[in-house]
Design a protein around this motif. Structure first.
Motif, PDB file in Angstrom:
ATOM      1  N   PRO A 295      33.449  15.760  47.008  1.00 44.71           N
ATOM      2  CA  PRO A 295      32.977  14.408  47.323  1.00 44.71           C
ATOM      3  C   PRO A 295      31.512  14.382  47.740  1.00 44.71           C
ATOM      4  O   PRO A 295      31.008  15.309  48.381  1.00 44.71           O
ATOM      5  CB  PRO A 295      33.898  13.962  48.468  1.00 44.71           C
ATOM      6  N   VAL A 296      30.855  13.300  47.373  1.00 47.35           N
ATOM      7  CA  VAL A 296      29.473  13.055  47.769  1.00 47.35           C
ATOM      8  C   VAL A 296      29.273  11.548  47.791  1.00 47.35           C
ATOM      9  O   VAL A 296      29.970  10.813  47.083  1.00 47.35           O
ATOM     10  CB  VAL A 296      28.484  13.743  46.792  1.00 47.35           C
ATOM     11  N   THR A 297      28.365  11.075  48.615  1.00 50.57           N
ATOM     12  CA  THR A 297      28.056   9.650  48.694  1.00 50.57           C
ATOM     13  C   THR A 297      26.654   9.429  48.152  1.00 50.57           C
ATOM     14  O   THR A 297      25.705  10.107  48.568  1.00 50.57           O
ATOM     15  CB  THR A 297      28.148   9.140  50.141  1.00 50.57           C
ATOM     16  N   THR A 298      26.519   8.510  47.212  1.00 49.18           N
ATOM     17  CA  THR A 298      25.216   8.257  46.616  1.00 49.18           C
ATOM     18  C   THR A 298      24.300   7.552  47.603  1.00 49.18           C
ATOM     19  O   THR A 298      24.740   7.038  48.640  1.00 49.18           O
ATOM     20  CB  THR A 298      25.346   7.391  45.355  1.00 49.18           C
TER      21      THR A 298
ATOM     22  N   GLY B 105      23.131   4.812  47.262  1.00 50.03           N
ATOM     23  CA  GLY B 105      23.559   3.416  47.320  1.00 50.03           C
ATOM     24  C   GLY B 105      24.864   3.222  48.058  1.00 50.03           C
ATOM     25  O   GLY B 105      25.479   2.167  47.973  1.00 50.03           O
ATOM     26  N   ASN B 106      25.300   4.286  48.784  1.00 52.83           N
ATOM     27  CA  ASN B 106      26.509   4.253  49.614  1.00 52.83           C
ATOM     28  C   ASN B 106      27.776   4.077  48.786  1.00 52.83           C
ATOM     29  O   ASN B 106      28.722   3.400  49.192  1.00 52.83           O
ATOM     30  CB  ASN B 106      26.419   3.147  50.673  1.00 52.83           C
ATOM     31  N   VAL B 107      27.819   4.729  47.620  1.00 56.13           N
ATOM     32  CA  VAL B 107      28.997   4.716  46.756  1.00 56.13           C
ATOM     33  C   VAL B 107      29.634   6.097  46.796  1.00 56.13           C
ATOM     34  O   VAL B 107      28.957   7.111  46.570  1.00 56.13           O
ATOM     35  CB  VAL B 107      28.626   4.351  45.308  1.00 56.13           C
ATOM     36  N   SER B 108      30.914   6.148  47.100  1.00 54.61           N
ATOM     37  CA  SER B 108      31.630   7.427  47.143  1.00 54.61           C
ATOM     38  C   SER B 108      31.930   7.890  45.722  1.00 54.61           C
ATOM     39  O   SER B 108      32.470   7.137  44.913  1.00 54.61           O
ATOM     40  CB  SER B 108      32.942   7.286  47.926  1.00 54.61           C
ATOM     41  N   THR B 109      31.599   9.145  45.432  1.00 53.18           N
ATOM     42  CA  THR B 109      31.839   9.698  44.104  1.00 53.18           C
ATOM     43  C   THR B 109      32.024  11.208  44.251  1.00 53.18           C
ATOM     44  O   THR B 109      32.253  11.702  45.362  1.00 53.18           O
ATOM     45  CB  THR B 109      30.666   9.353  43.160  1.00 53.18           C
ATOM     46  N   THR B 110      31.957  11.935  43.172  1.00 55.08           N
ATOM     47  CA  THR B 110      32.050  13.397  43.208  1.00 55.08           C
ATOM     48  C   THR B 110      30.954  13.995  42.353  1.00 55.08           C
ATOM     49  O   THR B 110      30.406  13.334  41.462  1.00 55.08           O
ATOM     50  CB  THR B 110      33.420  13.886  42.693  1.00 55.08           C
TER      51      THR B 110
ATOM     52  N   THR C 173      25.560  12.063  52.292  1.00 56.37           N
ATOM     53  CA  THR C 173      24.912  10.964  51.572  1.00 56.37           C
ATOM     54  C   THR C 173      23.618  11.449  50.958  1.00 56.37           C
ATOM     55  O   THR C 173      22.742  11.985  51.650  1.00 56.37           O
ATOM     56  CB  THR C 173      24.631   9.781  52.510  1.00 56.37           C
ATOM     57  N   GLN C 174      23.508  11.292  49.659  1.00 59.05           N
ATOM     58  CA  GLN C 174      22.287  11.717  48.975  1.00 59.05           C
ATOM     59  C   GLN C 174      21.112  10.824  49.370  1.00 59.05           C
ATOM     60  O   GLN C 174      21.266   9.621  49.582  1.00 59.05           O
ATOM     61  CB  GLN C 174      22.487  11.657  47.456  1.00 59.05           C
TER      62      GLN C 174
END
Length: 836
Positions: A272-275, A277-282, A494-495
């Motif tokens: 998991p990682v958070t972009t 733009g605060n969007v959870s993704t992988t 968060t990136q």
């Protein structure tokens, strides 16, 4: 045993392990006949190695490295780097030439070694801090405009720079940028021949036309945003280890290939990682994005690769092969099958040590090349939670760098593993009987010892040393590091987003990208008489009203105040400029009835006693119009013109952008009448600029992107009208996308009994785009002549027209870069000259 010594010494020498093989990096045979296997390169081991002394800290290099990231002048000492994943990098200038009557400079620049696998993509090219915007189609290699870090664009250099990038050779098929219209590199410079074939290299050929006014006097620093698709750690490691040109030159027989499969599975696992733009993704756990220098030995580069994917690089003398051991959490099966060390197989005393309180690290400061900052250094700080620190534990920070990782989320997780592991402070040294020879470096083992209250306590093996005593008895000495699952807990980070515009104008903003804004323009036909002057909107050419005698400006001409007919300009300068010269160029557009009227440049200096034009010092500037008009004061020579204005520094020759007006009608005094400014007449130029659309819905169907405008065609001159729609795409690129752009003009015709609408449009679709295109333009003609359209009666007349900008795109979108169309406008022009 001697065979192991020979194999180990030969291979270790190949990867840069110098000195006595038996004593370097814990690998090989000592003179006493001990067989040693241990960690050669420690992934994520800087803090662990320094704190616990389990193995030598990796050599990550602190020296200045002229082989990576910067642009280098020609030199026989230069060495070519190899890069993986995405990089922002300069290049090494290896050749240059001049052509086009000494007006064009050509540079050949080597970016890096071509890897044995992987393909290359150019995302962007920069000159200094300006992004170069290339054309499309046959002009895809030609710079059309530049954009500075404040998103300010300029087209002053359009057509004056060209670039092609190649990988592997000089043929047209080796061209990787642009991706279409490939040409052989041998056609670009005479010194690129079959002898200088640039085999196995990634290089660019950059052309630049000499133009001192736009600072095109030399190459400047060129930065390539380039991606090698080879970025997965296990395949990167295999490429580097086996390549004899830039790597270690090992054969596949020297490598335990099965271990690389384990690294592949570990690295490509989705976490998991958070972009930003605060969007959870992988995303994949580890990825290599960086350059390796060929100035340093291969051992140092293997250190960097191992560090970037949390992996130990080891040598197993039992197999005579090198292997990788991911520094990961052990599986349940691995723990269950772990070799058990206890009083039955442990010989002699157990030596247990740890790290003293004042040597424990509790913070790591990690530098890395941030891709969002064009690989400029950014920093991540990872700290031990206060609840996990010991009483009275002092602050102790380790500073390190990850050269091959370019995003903060992966850097933070790599550093967390290292910091946690360094604080698991128990190190055990023991000697076991020969049954322990089956333990390999990286294996998880269980240790039971009543004296230390160990019951199947888990450790990771960091080194094995096979020993033979004087009577021929074989034993194994082991160095073990305490194991804990919590070390490998992944953190959802968060990136960081790309930095916004600084708001601080750059040098180019003050100069080449500066723009002088027009105010209203006043046409003064009779400064000393009783005629009204006409006020004109410079963006449309439309009349805004009249200025009576006595209120008309006194304009400064090129040689002093103007006394004859003139056109005066109000204007605004950018702050903090150093323009000591103003240039206004007359650009004839309309009908010349008495000889040809050429472009004329009028030059102005600031009023006496002042050095520069600025916001506090802006006299009214006037262009004399004697002989350019249609009455006693403006004699019949020209009736339509544009004007271009720009500021300039007379010492350096640097000039601002040119700001060009719409067509201005040069008419006699008191000329304004309603019919003369009707919307649709001969010579009309209608223009409107809708607001940006920042909420474009993803799709591939043409939809309106701006409100529809309706114009009355009552009394319009019958004929053809040219309509152009303009728009610029915005969004976030996450992969190939499609773009549609167009303009519609739906004309309503009517007579006494019937009303009918005739739709007209031009819609252009472009697919599989991988970079931001230049401004989209759709241009076509429509007619107000009813006979042009089937089914429209000849007695019908054009009543009105609806104009709509339309488009679509499926480009990505984020909070900081929403899917959008901006810079939109349309123009409708009807000039009768040359028609029918």
């Amino acid at each position: 045993m001697a065979v192991f010594t020979a194999i180990g010494a030969a291979i270790a020498g190949a990867i840069g392990l110098t000195g006595t093989f038996a004593t370097i990096a814990g690998v090989g045979l000592s003179f006493a006949g001990t067989l040693v296997a241990g960690v050669i390169a420690g992934g994520l081991s800087m803090a662990t190695a320094k704190a616990l002394g389990v193995f030598k800290a990796p050599s990550l290099g602190n020296q200045k490295d002229p082989g990576v990231k910067i642009q280098l002048a020609p030199s026989t000492d230069n060495k070519i780097p190899v890069f993986y994943g995405q990089n922002h990098t300069g290049a090494i200038i290896v050749d240059a030439g001049i052509k086009n009557q000494n007006n064009t400079m050509v540079y050949v620049m080597v970016i890096g070694e071509e890897t044995d696998s992987g393909s290359y993509t150019i995302q962007n090219i920069y000159r200094g801090d300006q992004k170069l915007n290339f054309g499309t189609g046959g002009s895809a290699h030609i710079v059309q405009s530049v954009t500075d870090p404040n998103a300010t664009g300029s087209n002053e250099v359009a057509g004056k720079m060209r670039c092609r990038v190649y990988a592997g050779g000089t043929s047209s098929g080796d061209q990787i940028f642009p991706t279409t219209g490939g040409v052989s590199a041998t056609t670009l410079l005479p010194t690129i021949t079959a002898q200088t074939n640039y085999a196995n290299l990634v290089y660019a050929v950059f052309e630049l036309d000499y133009d001192p006014e736009n600072q095109l006097t030399g190459l400047d620093a060129i930065t390539f945003d380039i991606t090698n698709s080879l970025s997965e750690p296990s395949n990167v490691m295999l490429d580097y280890l086996q390549n004899s040109r830039y790597g270690a030159g090992l054969s596949s027989a020297d490598l335990d290939l099965t271990s690389f499969n384990d690294l592949y599975d570990y690295s490509t696992a989705l976490v998991p990682v958070t972009t930003s733009g605060n969007v959870s993704t992988t995303h994949q756990r580890w990825k290599i994005d960086g350059m390796l220098s060929t100035y340093v030995d291969t051992k140092s580069n293997i250190d960097k690769l191992s560090q970037s994917c949390a992996t130990f690089f080891t040598y197993n003398p039992k197999q005579g092969k090198f292997a990788v051991v991911p520094n990961r959490a052990a599986t349940t099966a691995e723990k269950s099958a772990a070799f058990v060390l206890n009083d039955d197989n442990v010989i002699g005393a157990i030596d247990v040590s740890g790290t003293d309180l004042y040597s424990l690290y509790n913070e790591i400061e990690c530098e890395y090349p941030a891709v969002i900052k064009k690989d400029q250094t950014d920093t991540v700080f990872v700290t031990t939670p206060s609840g996990d620190r010991n009483p009275n534990e002092p602050d102790n920070r380790l500073v390190t760098r990850y050269d091959l990782v370019n995003d903060n989320a992966r850097v933070e997780n790599l550093a967390n593993i290292d910091l946690r592991q360094s604080r698991i402070s128990t190190v055990v040294e023991l000697t076991a009987d020969y049954s322990a020879i089956q333990i390999d470096v990286g294996d998880i083992v269980k240790l039971t010892n009543t004296e230390y209250a160990f019951t199947d306590k888990l450790f990771r093996c960091m080194r094995t040393i096979e020993q033979e005593d004087d009577v021929g008895m074989l034993t194994v000495k082991l160095i073990l590091l305490e194991y804990d699952d919590s070390v490998y807990t992944h953190t959802d980070v968060t990136q960081r987003g790309a930095p916004g515009a600084s708001g601080i104008p750059s040098w180019s903003n003050y100069w080449g990208n500066g723009l002088i804004d027009y105010g209203n323009i006043t046409l003064v036909a009779d400064p000393d008489g009783d005629g009204n002057a006409n006020i004109v909107d410079p963006s449309t050419g439309f009349d805004l009203g009249q200025l009576p005698p006595g209120s008309q400006p006194i304009a400064l001409g090129p040689f002093g105040p103007l006394v004859g007919p003139f056109i005066s300009f109000e204007y605004d300068f950018p702050n903090n400029n150093f323009y000591d010269t103003m240039e206004i160029e007359l650009q004839p557009q309309g009908v010349s009835t008495s000889g040809e009227v050429n472009n004329t440049v009028y030059t102005f200096k600031p009023p006496h006693g002042t050095k520069y034009f600025d916001t506090n010092n802006k006299p009214v500037l006037g262009v004399p119009l004697s002989g350019l008009g249609s009455n006693d004061f403006l004699t019949a020579n020209l009736n339509l013109a544009k004007f271009s204005i720009r500021g300039k520094d007379s010492i350096t020759g640097v000039a601002s952008q040119s700001n060009v007006t719409a067509n201005i009608a040069l008419e006699p005094k008191n000329y304004v009448a309603k019919e003369a400014v009707a919307t649709f007449t001969a010579g009309v130029q209608l223009e409107d600029a809708p607001a940006a659309n920042l909420s474009v819905v993803s799709g591939t169907t043409f939809l309106p992107v701006a409100p529809t405008d309706n114009y009355d065609l009552t009394g319009a001159e019958v004929g053809d009208y040219s309509i152009s729609g303009y728009g610029t795409l915005g969004g976030s690129i996450s992969g190939p996308f499609d773009l549609g752009w167009g303009v519609e003009a739906n004309i309503k015709f009517a007579n006494a009994t019937t009303v009918t609408t005739q739709p007209t449009a031009l819609k252009i679709t472009t697919t599989n785009i991988t970079d931001f295109p230049p401004q989209s333009v759709a241009t076509y003609k429509f007619s107000t002549d009813p006979t042009t359209y089937a089914g429209v009666a000849n007695d019908m007349v054009a009543a009105n027209v609806d104009v709509t900008l339309v488009g679509f795109t499926d480009i990505g979108s984020s909070n900081t870069a929403p899917r959008a169309f901006f810079g939109m406008k349309y123009e409708i022009i009807h000039v009768t000259k040359g028609e029918k």
